[in-house]
Design an enzyme around this catalytic site. Structure first.
Site, PDB file in Angstrom:
ATOM      1  N   SER A  10       0.685  -1.254   0.015  1.00 13.42           N
ATOM      2  CA  SER A  10      -0.119   0.126   0.066  1.00 13.42           C
ATOM      3  C   SER A  10       0.864   1.270   0.002  1.00 13.42           C
ATOM      4  O   SER A  10       2.008   1.110   0.598  1.00 13.42           O
ATOM      5  CB  SER A  10      -0.782  -0.074   1.125  1.00 13.42           C
ATOM      6  OG  SER A  10      -1.330   1.398   1.354  1.00 13.42           O
ATOM      7  N   TYR A  12      -1.111  -0.716  10.367  1.00 10.66           N
ATOM      8  CA  TYR A  12      -1.344  -1.395   9.167  1.00 10.66           C
ATOM      9  C   TYR A  12       0.003  -0.810   7.922  1.00 10.66           C
ATOM     10  O   TYR A  12       0.320  -1.566   7.096  1.00 10.66           O
ATOM     11  CB  TYR A  12      -2.543  -0.670   8.273  1.00 10.66           C
ATOM     12  CG  TYR A  12      -2.969  -0.835   7.141  1.00 10.66           C
ATOM     13  CD1 TYR A  12      -3.705  -1.980   6.435  1.00 10.66           C
ATOM     14  CD2 TYR A  12      -2.719   0.251   6.175  1.00 10.66           C
ATOM     15  CE1 TYR A  12      -3.993  -1.980   5.568  1.00 10.66           C
ATOM     16  CE2 TYR A  12      -3.054   0.027   5.083  1.00 10.66           C
ATOM     17  CZ  TYR A  12      -3.980  -0.989   4.603  1.00 10.66           C
ATOM     18  OH  TYR A  12      -3.971  -1.076   3.204  1.00 10.66           O
ATOM     19  N   LYS A  49       2.601  -2.819   5.846  1.00 11.79           N
ATOM     20  CA  LYS A  49       2.655  -2.800   4.585  1.00 11.79           C
ATOM     21  C   LYS A  49       4.134  -2.480   3.960  1.00 11.79           C
ATOM     22  O   LYS A  49       4.901  -2.703   3.066  1.00 11.79           O
ATOM     23  CB  LYS A  49       1.892  -1.795   3.827  1.00 11.79           C
ATOM     24  CG  LYS A  49       0.305  -2.235   4.044  1.00 11.79           C
ATOM     25  CD  LYS A  49      -0.041  -3.387   3.165  1.00 11.79           C
ATOM     26  CE  LYS A  49      -1.462  -3.760   3.179  1.00 11.79           C
ATOM     27  NZ  LYS A  49      -1.902  -4.920   2.286  1.00 11.79           N
TER      28      LYS A  49
HETATM   29  P1  NAP Z   1     -12.174  -4.492  -0.003  1.00 10.78           P
HETATM   30  O1  NAP Z   1     -12.701  -4.003  -1.257  1.00 10.78           O
HETATM   31  O2  NAP Z   1     -12.635  -4.332   1.173  1.00 10.78           O
HETATM   32  O3  NAP Z   1     -11.936  -6.145  -0.281  1.00 10.78           O
HETATM   33  C1  NAP Z   1     -11.468  -6.649   0.873  1.00 10.78           C
HETATM   34  C2  NAP Z   1     -11.400  -8.327   0.343  1.00 10.78           C
HETATM   35  O4  NAP Z   1     -10.740  -9.061   1.384  1.00 10.78           O
HETATM   36  C3  NAP Z   1     -13.098  -8.965   0.453  1.00 10.78           C
HETATM   37  O5  NAP Z   1     -13.004  -9.851  -0.612  1.00 10.78           O
HETATM   38  C4  NAP Z   1     -12.957  -9.784   1.761  1.00 10.78           C
HETATM   39  O6  NAP Z   1     -13.914 -10.815   1.461  1.00 10.78           O
HETATM   40  C5  NAP Z   1     -11.458 -10.154   1.840  1.00 10.78           C
HETATM   41  N1  NAP Z   1     -10.692 -10.484   3.050  1.00 10.78           N
HETATM   42  C6  NAP Z   1     -10.938  -9.627   4.179  1.00 10.78           C
HETATM   43  N2  NAP Z   1      -9.962 -10.304   5.195  1.00 10.78           N
HETATM   44  C7  NAP Z   1      -9.556 -11.191   4.416  1.00 10.78           C
HETATM   45  C8  NAP Z   1      -8.754 -12.519   5.196  1.00 10.78           C
HETATM   46  N3  NAP Z   1      -8.395 -12.684   6.421  1.00 10.78           N
HETATM   47  N4  NAP Z   1      -8.531 -13.715   4.362  1.00 10.78           N
HETATM   48  C9  NAP Z   1      -9.191 -13.508   3.155  1.00 10.78           C
HETATM   49  N5  NAP Z   1      -9.586 -12.630   2.417  1.00 10.78           N
HETATM   50  C10 NAP Z   1     -10.016 -11.484   3.426  1.00 10.78           C
HETATM   51  O7  NAP Z   1     -10.564  -4.402   0.048  1.00 10.78           O
HETATM   52  P2  NAP Z   1      -9.710  -3.636  -1.147  1.00 10.78           P
HETATM   53  O8  NAP Z   1      -9.664  -2.114  -0.834  1.00 10.78           O
HETATM   54  O9  NAP Z   1      -9.877  -4.230  -2.278  1.00 10.78           O
HETATM   55  O10 NAP Z   1      -8.012  -3.980  -0.496  1.00 10.78           O
HETATM   56  C11 NAP Z   1      -7.325  -5.184  -1.143  1.00 10.78           C
HETATM   57  C12 NAP Z   1      -5.891  -4.842  -0.749  1.00 10.78           C
HETATM   58  O11 NAP Z   1      -5.423  -3.774  -1.428  1.00 10.78           O
HETATM   59  C13 NAP Z   1      -5.588  -5.047   0.776  1.00 10.78           C
HETATM   60  O12 NAP Z   1      -4.403  -5.563   0.923  1.00 10.78           O
HETATM   61  C14 NAP Z   1      -5.499  -3.519   0.831  1.00 10.78           C
HETATM   62  O13 NAP Z   1      -4.580  -3.251   2.031  1.00 10.78           O
HETATM   63  C15 NAP Z   1      -4.772  -3.177  -0.355  1.00 10.78           C
HETATM   64  N6  NAP Z   1      -5.030  -1.679  -0.626  1.00 10.78           N
HETATM   65  C16 NAP Z   1      -6.174  -1.082  -0.823  1.00 10.78           C
HETATM   66  C17 NAP Z   1      -6.173   0.425  -0.907  1.00 10.78           C
HETATM   67  C18 NAP Z   1      -7.361   1.104  -1.274  1.00 10.78           C
HETATM   68  O14 NAP Z   1      -7.548   2.159  -1.399  1.00 10.78           O
HETATM   69  N7  NAP Z   1      -8.606   0.499  -1.503  1.00 10.78           N
HETATM   70  C19 NAP Z   1      -5.133   0.993  -0.810  1.00 10.78           C
HETATM   71  C20 NAP Z   1      -3.882   0.662  -0.771  1.00 10.78           C
HETATM   72  C21 NAP Z   1      -3.698  -1.091  -0.668  1.00 10.78           C
HETATM   73  P3  NAP Z   1     -14.463 -11.636   3.066  1.00 10.78           P
HETATM   74  O15 NAP Z   1     -15.160 -10.403   3.939  1.00 10.78           O
HETATM   75  O16 NAP Z   1     -15.322 -12.398   2.692  1.00 10.78           O
HETATM   76  O17 NAP Z   1     -13.301 -12.183   3.653  1.00 10.78           O
END
Ligand code: NAP
Length: 257
Positions: free
Chosen positions: A146, A161, A165
């Site tokens: 991230s 967090y 990362k």
């Molecule tokens: P999201 O839309 O909230 O989706 C999260 C997904 O993760 C869901 O499918 C959830 O499904 C699953 N999940 C959560 N905890 C889990 C676990 N312990 N084991 C397996 N699956 C799990 O999240 P996102 O924004 O796409 O984020 C995805 C990744 O991108 C993460 O690593 C996050 O740190 C990174 N990221 C996101 C952003 C951003 O701005 N969105 C920025 C930088 C990095 P269930 O509830 O069924 O488990």
């Protein structure tokens, strides 16, 4: 946008792939020809994601996997091998955040959970899956870090967090020599502010959104598909001499450590 069938015959595991960035990555790898094993903690979400991608004609299966549970990881691997006969690509995308506030106020259990899910489970997935990728003659691994791993100013209330990362960027580098011996390239992406459920509070309200984008040179949040394209590139032959790198996908946000 898909560039054709660059992953024809390849098998990919994408964790946390029933929503957001993970779902976009699963979709893109499948559009590029891979068979993709989708997973997350909730069966309902797994079923919905599998139905959605199959209705688009893509080759996907799904299974419940909480990445911090050893049994779940074992089943994920076993079912992928049973279904598709091998593994060529791993995308480790799951993460959690347990605390929003000054870092010194986080509880020990909150700290432990962040590092258990974000860092330890990622490491264990690589450790457990790399030998199967090696068996196929090599392949590719991508970790999802991230911008919070670089930039502690804009995201100062999610320090644990962010630290986990940052560690993933280090983990990517630390794994390079052994992965290279196995003919596996390992890279990382560091998304900026991407429009997903995780940070809906920052972009659904127009006033908050306007405030947040002020600091982003490209003046907008990113889309999950803009992360998926980079993952597809990193897993492809176009990236055949790239390993140990982290690509920041953040619309120009500062990314110096
Ligand atoms: P999201 O839309 O909230 O989706 C999260 C997904 O993760 C869901 O499918 C959830 O499904 C699953 N999940 C959560 N905890 C889990 C676990 N312990 N084991 C397996 N699956 C799990 O999240 P996102 O924004 O796409 O984020 C995805 C990744 O991108 C993460 O690593 C996050 O740190 C990174 N990221 C996101 C952003 C951003 O701005 N969105 C920025 C930088 C990095 P269930 O509830 O069924 O488990």
């Amino acid at each position: 946008m898909s560039t054709g069938k660059r992953f024809q015959g390849k098998v990919a595991i994408v964790t946390a792939s029933t929503e957001g960035i993970g779902l976009a990555i699963a979709k893109r790898l499948a559009q590029d020809g891979a068979h993709v094993m989708i997973s997350s903690r909730k069966q309902k979400k797994v079923d919905a994601a599998v139905d959605q991608l199959r209705s688009e004609g893509l080759s996907v299966s799904g299974i419940v996997c909480h990445v911090a549970k050893e049994e779940h990881r074992r089943t994920l691997i076993k079912e992928t091998l049973n279904k598709y006969g091998g593994i060529d690509i791993l995308v480790s995308n799951a993460a959690t955040n347990t605390h929003y506030g000054p870092l010194l106020s986080i509880s020990e259990s909150g700290w432990d959970k962040v590092f258990e899910v974000n860092l330890k489970a990622t490491f264990l997935l690589v450790k457990e899956i790399a030998p199967y990728i090696e068996k196929r003659g090599g392949g590719s691994i991508v970790l999802v870090s991230s911008i919070a791993g670089f930039n502690f100013d804009i995201l100062q209330f999610i320090g644990a967090y962010g630290t986990s990362k940052t560690a993933m960027i280090g983990l990517t580098k630390a794994l390079v020599p052994q992965c290279a011996q196995m003919n596996i390239r390992i890279n990382c992406i560091a998304p900026g502010l991407i429009k997903t459920k995780m940070n809906a509070g920052l972009w659904k309200n127009p006033d908050t959104y306007e405030e947040r984008i002020k600091g982003i040179p490209m003046n907008r949040f990113g889309q999950p598909s803009e992360c998926a394209g980079v993952v597809s590139f990193l897993c492809s032959e176009d990236a055949s001499y790239i390993t140990g790198e982290t690509i920041v996908i953040a619309g120009g946000l500062s990314s110096r450590l």
